[in-house]
Design an enzyme around this catalytic site. Structure first.
Site, PDB file in Angstrom:
ATOM      1  N   GLU A 101     -15.511 -74.517 -12.613  1.00 17.17           N
ATOM      2  CA  GLU A 101     -14.982 -72.865 -11.608  1.00 17.17           C
ATOM      3  C   GLU A 101     -15.993 -72.758 -10.399  1.00 17.17           C
ATOM      4  O   GLU A 101     -16.539 -72.155 -10.379  1.00 17.17           O
ATOM      5  CB  GLU A 101     -15.582 -71.614 -12.565  1.00 17.17           C
ATOM      6  CG  GLU A 101     -15.172 -72.511 -14.049  1.00 17.17           C
ATOM      7  CD  GLU A 101     -16.098 -70.439 -14.639  1.00 17.17           C
ATOM      8  OE1 GLU A 101     -16.812 -70.201 -14.827  1.00 17.17           O
ATOM      9  OE2 GLU A 101     -15.147 -70.364 -15.779  1.00 17.17           O
TER      10      GLU A 101
ATOM     11  N   GLU B  44     -11.432 -74.488 -20.933  1.00 19.92           N
ATOM     12  CA  GLU B  44     -12.475 -73.334 -21.166  1.00 19.92           C
ATOM     13  C   GLU B  44     -11.133 -72.307 -21.902  1.00 19.92           C
ATOM     14  O   GLU B  44     -10.308 -71.835 -21.084  1.00 19.92           O
ATOM     15  CB  GLU B  44     -13.104 -72.973 -20.660  1.00 19.92           C
ATOM     16  CG  GLU B  44     -14.818 -73.423 -20.802  1.00 19.92           C
ATOM     17  CD  GLU B  44     -15.498 -72.814 -19.773  1.00 19.92           C
ATOM     18  OE1 GLU B  44     -15.838 -71.499 -19.930  1.00 19.92           O
ATOM     19  OE2 GLU B  44     -16.123 -73.169 -19.027  1.00 19.92           O
TER      20      GLU B  44
END
Length: 726
Positions: free
Chosen positions: A502, A595
């Site tokens: 991220e 995720e």
């Protein structure tokens, strides 16, 4: 169509967690390493120096040195030692032009802690691995030095570790190295008053050459300084020498650090080709002619060689110039190989050991053992992951490096127990979020048959917190990345590399994609047998960033972020379910979710009213109570960016090409207490793999993790979670 690699919080709660671990394990469950001196083989010895350290932690800088200036400290009155530390990275910088030359002189000689004459008897005696923060106390104030994101424990400050080293007369003339498996953070090492070197990134293993500074006898003073900034992480990092520390003594000409690389190709049940690279390092002042002999053996349960030789590489003779490294490549065919595969797919994690001997004439001067596995991997855009030709759906979880209430100090038995419980519930894969793991954890995943996504960085140039890795990324991203891959690339459980999570560069267009490509190319140069990726929560299919990745790794985007009626009006990233869009844009790349879910709950807590939707964010009128810091356990509630298990199930059912997922998270952990940052540990460890959850759906529709090692609900003492399961 596919990428193919033939490869190779309370104190009471802490005490309760320790008790639960102790009563369920053998008496020696907390033993993490053999403290005895032992010889690996002729010419090489490895010594654990975990025991008998003197330790001091301060919250102010009493020694007046620092690695480099930082936002949290005024560095104008501090001596900056960066230029003396940077040369420690040189072995992992490919272009010699970019290597660092050590300045003349020995800096910081006025620090009393590094001197042999300093009296440290009033310091605390500790054994390693050691996490200085788990002794507490928890911070409770709203404006405490360490807040909920980092676990409200005293991780910040400067820690000094001192220990005497004994060097036998028989080791004089050898190369003697200090091997540190992990030190949080900004490690600097002195020996006998001399600054040897260091390594800033707290999750990397590293080696320093002590040879020039050692003396024969018992009076060598080792001193290690660590410096943990405030606001340096998004989760609980811990602090200290939290992994094992070793001395390695070898002949001056020897197999280099992580100096072997074995990979496999043309793999079947009848035959397999094993390729080997051996790097020899000569620290002597004269050239040496060295013979290299490597044999392959079956491995026992601890990856030690057993039985007769299975295959032998051809004997090779090379000349190694002084102060140089030379690499040699060879191959051999293994008949009827026992393949390594994940246990959850009914394959077996069979292991081999390659034993490399170096000879100077008829004298054996070094022996080096490399455990490895024989297996093939195929990453198919339509079928997903194939291991040895067999489809294996990724049923994985994310794991932070801490062991919950046990802290960051690595404990082999505790980690093994985590994996045992995950395996028994059907989990077959671990994502090392978001940093390199302890070496022993990968030994466990090899032996226990887990698949591993080995992750290195949580950020690059763009920061997530004020004092995180972005401060050192420009100088250290190459050596950090290369060293991790060289350390871990012989592990058959590692199926792919992740060089980012991220990162903010996802949304910086061509510049971010160029940096991703640079990191990708570094990985490829160190390991051409595995794909690499970076997990994306912002990048869209039409952006440049995903084009630089071998695999498409999505964080929450697959099922949609803030997607659905209950999430309407929330601020932040918003995406529609994106599996299909990425598959259309990248039809030849395998897609998986790195995720999913981030579903939250407090076991045994049920709050009303209950929404009609299958997924909802938490607030005081929807599944949450900000006063008691509890979340309803109806398994509907998520972080604002997350999705319930049922929503994730539906998205993947509609996109059969998705290779699988890593649920956030497998076990609760310290820090990141979403949604209540006035608490101190996570709420997300109530789920294992979502595909596992199908198998363990309870009568009331919930999905439950077997035990929360870290997590209470984060409330003040006494924790209500102690009254029952959470």
């Amino acid at each position: 169509m596919y990428f193919q690699c033939r490869s190779y919080h309370a104190y009471g709660f802490i005490l309760l967690s320790l008790l639960l671990l102790a009563i369920s394990q053998p008496a020696n469950a907390f033993k993490t390493s053999d403290p005895q001196h032992y010889k690996l083989s002729v010419g090489r010895s490895r010594i654990s120096i975990n025991n008998g350290w003197q330790f001091l932690r301060t919250t102010n800088n009493v020694d007046n040195v620092i690695y480099d200036t930082r936002p949290d400290m005024n560095g104008t009155h501090l001596q900056v030692l960066k230029l003396w530390i940077l040369p420690s990275a040189n072995d992992f910088i490919l272009d010699p032009i970019n290597c660092h030359e050590r300045p003349a002189g020995n800096p910081a000689t006025n620090i009393s802690f590094v001197q042999l004459t300093f009296n440290d008897t009033r310091w605390t005696t500790v054994d390693l691995p050691h996490d200085w923060a788990t002794g507490g106390p928890f911070y409770t104030a709203a404006m405490a030095p360490v807040l909920g994101g980092m676990g409200r424990l005293p991780v910040q400050g400067i820690g000094w570790y001192r220990r005497k080293l004994s060097i036998a007369a028989s080791d004089v003339g050898k190369s003697i190295y200090l091997d540190i498996d992990g030190a949080l953070s900004y490690a600097m090492v002195w020996l006998n008053g001399n600054l040897v070197g260091g390594w800033p990134y707290g999750y990397n293993s590293f080696r320093l050459d002590l040879t020039p500074y050692l003396q024969a006898g018992d009076n060598n003073q080792l001193a290690i300084r660590l410096d943990n900034p405030t606001d340096s992480a998004r989760w609980y990092p811990g602090g200290g020498l939290y992994r094992n520390v070793w001395l390695t003594a070898v002949d001056s000409t020897h197999v280099a650090q992580w100096g072997t690389f074995l990979s496999t190709r043309e793999v079947s049940s009848q035959t397999a080709v094993v390729d080997l690279t051996v790097q020899i390092e000569n620290k002597a002042a004269a050239s040496r002619q060295i013979d290299i002999v490597t044999n392959i053996y079956a491995a026992d349960a601890l990856s030690r060689p057993v039985g007769e030789t299975i295959a032998s590489f051809s004997r090779t003779t090379i000349n190694v110039p002084p102060w140089q490294k030379v690499s040699v490549n060879s191959s051999v065919t293994v008949a009827n190989p026992r393949l390594w595969g994940p246990l959850a797919s009914e394959q077996k994690p069979n292991m081999y050991v390659a034993v490399t001997h170096l000879y100077d004439g008829n004298k054996r001067i070094d022996s080096y053992e490399t455990p490895f596995g024989i297996r093939s991997l195929t990453f198919d855009a339509e079928r997903g992951l194939l291991v040895n030709g067999q489809h294996v759906r990724i049923q994985g979880v994310n794991q932070h490096h801490d062991l919950g209430a046990l802290g960051a100090a690595f404990n082999v038995r505790a980690a093994e127990r985590h994996l045992e419980i995950l395996r028994d519930f059907g989990c077959n894969a671990i994502r090392m979020s978001h940093n390199p793991p302890a070496p022993e954890l990968l030994d466990l995943t090899d032996r226990m048959g887990f698949l591993v996504l080995d992750e290195i960085f949580d950020c690059w140039v763009l920061q997530k917190t004020t004092s995180d890795f972005h401060l050192i990324f420009p100088d250290w991203h190459e050596p950090d990345l290369r060293s991790v891959i060289r350390r871990d690339r012989n592990h058959p459980s590692v199926i792919a590399w992740s060089f980012g999570n991220e990162v903010g560069e996802q949304s910086t267009a061509a510049a971010g994609a160029a940096l991703a490509q640079e990191l990708h190319d570094i990985v490829l140069s160190e390991d051409p047998t595995r794909p690499s990726t970076a997990s994306m929560n912002i990048a869209r299919p039409d952006m440049p960033f995903p084009a630089a990745l071998d695999l498409i790794a999505l964080n929450y985007q697959g099922e949609g972020i803030r997607d659905g009626p209950a999430y309407k009006g929330l601020t932040g990233i918003t995406t529609m379910p994106s599996y299909g869009a990425f598959h259309t844009k990248f039809p030849s790349k395998m897609i998986f979710s790195s995720e999913t879910a981030s579903a939250l709950s407090t076991r045994g807590t049920y709050l009303f009213p209950v929404p009609n939707e299958i997924s909802a964010p938490i607030n005081n009128t929807s599944g949450g109570n900000s006063t008691s810091h509890q979340v309803s356990s109806y398994e509907l509630y998520t972080a604002d960016f997350g999705a319930s298990p049922d929503k994730v199930f539906a998205a993947q059912d509609q996109n059969s090409f998705v290779a699988g997922e890593f649920v956030w998270t497998g076990w609760d952990y310290l820090g990141e207490p979403t949604p209540y940052y006035s608490a101190r540990s996570s709420y997300s460890g109530s789920f294992l793999s979502l595909s596992i959850a199908v198998e363990v759906r309870l009568p009331n529709g919930t999905y439950s993790a077997p035990l929360d090692v870290a997590g209470s609900c984060g409330t003040s003492d006494p924790c209500p979670c102690l009254l029952g399961s959470r």
